[in-house]
Design an enzyme around this catalytic site. Sequence first.
Site, PDB file in Angstrom:
ATOM      1  CG  HIS A  81      -1.968   0.905   1.355  1.00  0.00           C
ATOM      2  ND1 HIS A  81      -1.699   2.303   1.540  1.00  0.00           N
ATOM      3  CD2 HIS A  81      -3.239   0.777   0.965  1.00  0.00           C
ATOM      4  CE1 HIS A  81      -2.947   2.939   1.599  1.00  0.00           C
ATOM      5  NE2 HIS A  81      -3.588   2.104   1.180  1.00  0.00           N
TER       6      HIS A  81
ATOM      7  CB  CYS B  71      -4.381   3.512  -2.348  1.00  0.00           C
ATOM      8  SG  CYS B  71      -5.407   4.507  -1.257  1.00  0.00           S
TER       9      CYS B  71
ATOM     10  CG  HIS C 247      -7.192   0.362  -1.236  1.00  0.00           C
ATOM     11  ND1 HIS C 247      -6.492   0.571  -0.212  1.00  0.00           N
ATOM     12  CD2 HIS C 247      -7.399  -0.693  -1.088  1.00  0.00           C
ATOM     13  CE1 HIS C 247      -6.346  -0.370   0.532  1.00  0.00           C
ATOM     14  NE2 HIS C 247      -7.090  -1.479  -0.175  1.00  0.00           N
TER      15      HIS C 247
ATOM     16  CG  HIS D 219     -11.052   6.404   3.777  1.00  0.00           C
ATOM     17  ND1 HIS D 219      -9.951   7.057   3.880  1.00  0.00           N
ATOM     18  CD2 HIS D 219     -10.604   4.865   4.071  1.00  0.00           C
ATOM     19  CE1 HIS D 219      -8.943   6.350   4.265  1.00  0.00           C
ATOM     20  NE2 HIS D 219      -9.344   5.140   4.363  1.00  0.00           N
TER      21      HIS D 219
ATOM     22  CE1 TYR E  26     -12.061   1.224   5.102  1.00  0.00           C
ATOM     23  CE2 TYR E  26     -11.234   2.653   6.581  1.00  0.00           C
ATOM     24  CZ  TYR E  26     -10.969   1.683   5.534  1.00  0.00           C
ATOM     25  OH  TYR E  26      -9.866   1.820   4.678  1.00  0.00           O
TER      26      TYR E  26
HETATM   27  C1  DNO Z   1      -6.780   2.897   5.382  1.00  0.00           C
HETATM   28  C2  DNO Z   1      -6.051   2.340   4.886  1.00  0.00           C
HETATM   29  C3  DNO Z   1      -4.826   1.796   5.537  1.00  0.00           C
HETATM   30  C4  DNO Z   1      -4.083   0.519   4.838  1.00  0.00           C
HETATM   31  C5  DNO Z   1      -2.893   0.258   5.376  1.00  0.00           C
HETATM   32  C6  DNO Z   1      -2.429  -1.282   4.440  1.00  0.00           C
HETATM   33  O1  DNO Z   1      -7.899   3.430   5.600  1.00  0.00           O
HETATM   34  O2  DNO Z   1      -6.172   2.189   3.401  1.00  0.00           O
HETATM   35  O3  DNO Z   1      -4.824   1.590   6.946  1.00  0.00           O
HETATM   36  O4  DNO Z   1      -5.206  -0.514   5.235  1.00  0.00           O
HETATM   37  O5  DNO Z   1      -2.016   1.121   5.002  1.00  0.00           O
HETATM   38  O6  DNO Z   1      -1.486  -1.712   5.249  1.00  0.00           O
END
Ligand code: DNO
Length: 360
Positions: free
Chosen positions: A196, A234, A261, A307, A320
């Site tokens: 990530h 992401c 993401h 999110h 979430y």
């Molecule tokens: C936040 C997430 C991060 C993600 C971590 C992956 O909402 O996208 O906390 O889970 O960074 O290791």
Amino acid sequence: MKMTFRWYGEGDSIPLSFIRQIPGMTGVVTAVYDIPVGEVWPLEKILRLRSLCQAQGLEMEVIESVPVHEDIKLGCPTRDRYIENYAKTIENLGQAGVRCVCYNFMPVFDWLRTDLHTPRPDGSNALSYCHEALMGLDPHDLHLPGWDESYTQDQLEALLQAYSGMSHETLFDNLVYFLNGILPACDRANIHMAIHPDDPPWDMFGLPRIITGPDSYRRLFEAVPNPHNGITLCTGSLGASRDNDMVAMAASLASRTYFAHLRQIRFSGERDFCECGHQTREGSLDMYGIVKALVDHGFDGYVRPDHGRNIWGEDGKPGYGLYDRALGACYLTGLFEAAEAERAGRTGSTRGTRSTLGSS
Ligand code: DNO
């Protein structure tokens, strides 16, 4: 692609039975939450989670995250034991049918925001980040919204000391050492690692951050070419830097992207942003352009909405809750349907959105 939804295990206020009702949903992204960082996840715990998902017709092929112990990021002599444990966890996950593991390599802090309930003009509220406000905080006395304060003040101080002066190169070398240690297990288990990016993608409190833009990925794949070494794209994290062209990055990284993401942000300053609805017109990122770039460059991995805002009176876990993420999932499924149909029309390919729950 397979559309998935993050689920925080049995402690999540959103039941799996609700998640399965989101059209197009194939599975959940989850984790074992009650094992200390660095210890092996027992197979029974993983299988229990999987059977809860399967009972609701949901797959559990993606884990987010298996956290990386700080000793590995720091390159301490103790790291080999933690790397061995991580590899054992990978093998157990492989036995349970997991195909992809999301993780990050951010020192000490994971994602950072300065406000979790910023009011939006439409009456919803969302997470936001103000760079000046963050810079004004004292890292030794941090009470950040949403941050998992699992360290005591003394532990945090010791960690910050241990990292002090660490260069980006050293952190990167420690990442490569970690990957080389676990990839044989990934090869055996057929699991893709999906790093990530750093969120936001710049250094924080003097701590180096190394997964921030196109150069980071070039370097990462050069150093560790094994195809099981891949990424979580992401958009909300990388897109917070105006230097990152997300459509171009989606195109060039599609083949190593195993998990996406897909989240929208709206800039409110040079380094300030507020989170918002997933749709292109809601924010600063071209979501259709990103999806189309992924599809056109052969992406066939897992996707999740990221999110969401708090809407319709929900007071969910920050980022979430159920409703806005469900809206995001439906929107993204539509974008993929269109992009995949368009691509199939152009190439005569029969590949498309994989079958969903409704197919059985
Ligand atoms: C936040 C997430 C991060 C993600 C971590 C992956 O909402 O996208 O906390 O889970 O960074 O290791």
